[in-house]
Design a protein around this motif. Structure first.
Motif, PDB file in Angstrom:
ATOM      1  N   PRO A  71       0.814  -1.212   0.000  1.00  0.00           N
ATOM      2  CA  PRO A  71       0.000   0.000   0.000  1.00  0.00           C
ATOM      3  C   PRO A  71       0.856   1.274   0.000  1.00  0.00           C
ATOM      4  N   GLU A  72       0.290   2.350  -0.488  1.00  0.00           N
ATOM      5  CA  GLU A  72       0.993   3.636  -0.511  1.00  0.00           C
ATOM      6  C   GLU A  72       1.319   4.130   0.891  1.00  0.00           C
ATOM      7  N   SER A  73       0.561   3.702   1.880  1.00  0.00           N
ATOM      8  CA  SER A  73       0.772   4.137   3.265  1.00  0.00           C
ATOM      9  C   SER A  73       2.016   3.522   3.904  1.00  0.00           C
ATOM     10  N   LEU A  74       2.616   2.516   3.254  1.00  0.00           N
ATOM     11  CA  LEU A  74       3.761   1.799   3.817  1.00  0.00           C
ATOM     12  C   LEU A  74       4.953   2.736   4.002  1.00  0.00           C
ATOM     13  N   ARG A  75       5.463   2.790   5.234  1.00  0.00           N
ATOM     14  CA  ARG A  75       6.592   3.657   5.571  1.00  0.00           C
ATOM     15  C   ARG A  75       7.809   2.874   6.056  1.00  0.00           C
ATOM     16  N   LYS A  76       7.605   1.621   6.498  1.00  0.00           N
ATOM     17  CA  LYS A  76       8.703   0.853   7.082  1.00  0.00           C
ATOM     18  C   LYS A  76       8.611  -0.608   6.658  1.00  0.00           C
ATOM     19  N   ILE A  77       9.751  -1.131   6.203  1.00  0.00           N
ATOM     20  CA  ILE A  77       9.890  -2.568   5.967  1.00  0.00           C
ATOM     21  C   ILE A  77      11.072  -3.013   6.809  1.00  0.00           C
ATOM     22  N   GLY A  78      10.818  -3.857   7.789  1.00  0.00           N
ATOM     23  CA  GLY A  78      11.842  -4.306   8.721  1.00  0.00           C
ATOM     24  C   GLY A  78      12.903  -5.177   8.060  1.00  0.00           C
ATOM     25  N   ALA A  79      14.037  -5.278   8.730  1.00  0.00           N
ATOM     26  CA  ALA A  79      15.159  -6.079   8.241  1.00  0.00           C
ATOM     27  C   ALA A  79      14.725  -7.514   7.973  1.00  0.00           C
ATOM     28  N   GLY A  80      15.072  -8.021   6.822  1.00  0.00           N
ATOM     29  CA  GLY A  80      14.793  -9.418   6.484  1.00  0.00           C
ATOM     30  C   GLY A  80      13.329  -9.741   6.290  1.00  0.00           C
ATOM     31  N   ALA A  81      12.476  -8.731   6.123  1.00  0.00           N
ATOM     32  CA  ALA A  81      11.036  -8.971   6.015  1.00  0.00           C
ATOM     33  C   ALA A  81      10.692  -9.955   4.901  1.00  0.00           C
TER      34      ALA A  81
END
Length: 86
Positions: A71-81
């Motif tokens: 989604p456009e709202s996504l601000r963070k993708i954690g390490a190794g996601a």
């Protein structure tokens, strides 16, 4: 009882091995850490528009993953996601 725990563990293992798709409900804003780590059959994930973070290792080793709409709202993708997934 010990048997109930074994039954739950067996069912959980079957789910991990066979789950192919996940549709998260509206209102979810965070995908928890390691929530689907090691689900080898998971192919499709649909996230609601409100999701702003995918925590670490959330989809680690989902080797069959083919479709994931971010989604456009996504601000963070954690390490190794998505480690060993995409």
């Amino acid at each position: 009882s010990a048997n109930a725990f074994q039954d739950y563990s067996a069912n959980e293992s079957a789910l991990e091995k066979n789950l192919k798709a996940v549709i998260w409900p509206k209102g979810v804003t965070e995908i928890p850490a390691s929530v689907f780590a090691g689900f080898p059959a998971l192919e499709n994930v649909i996230l609601p528009d409100e999701v702003d973070s995918i925590e670490q290792y959330a989809f680690k080793e989902c080797t069959a993953l083919k479709s994931l709409r971010l989604p456009e709202s996504l601000r963070k993708i954690g390490a190794g996601a998505f480690e060993n997934s995409i």
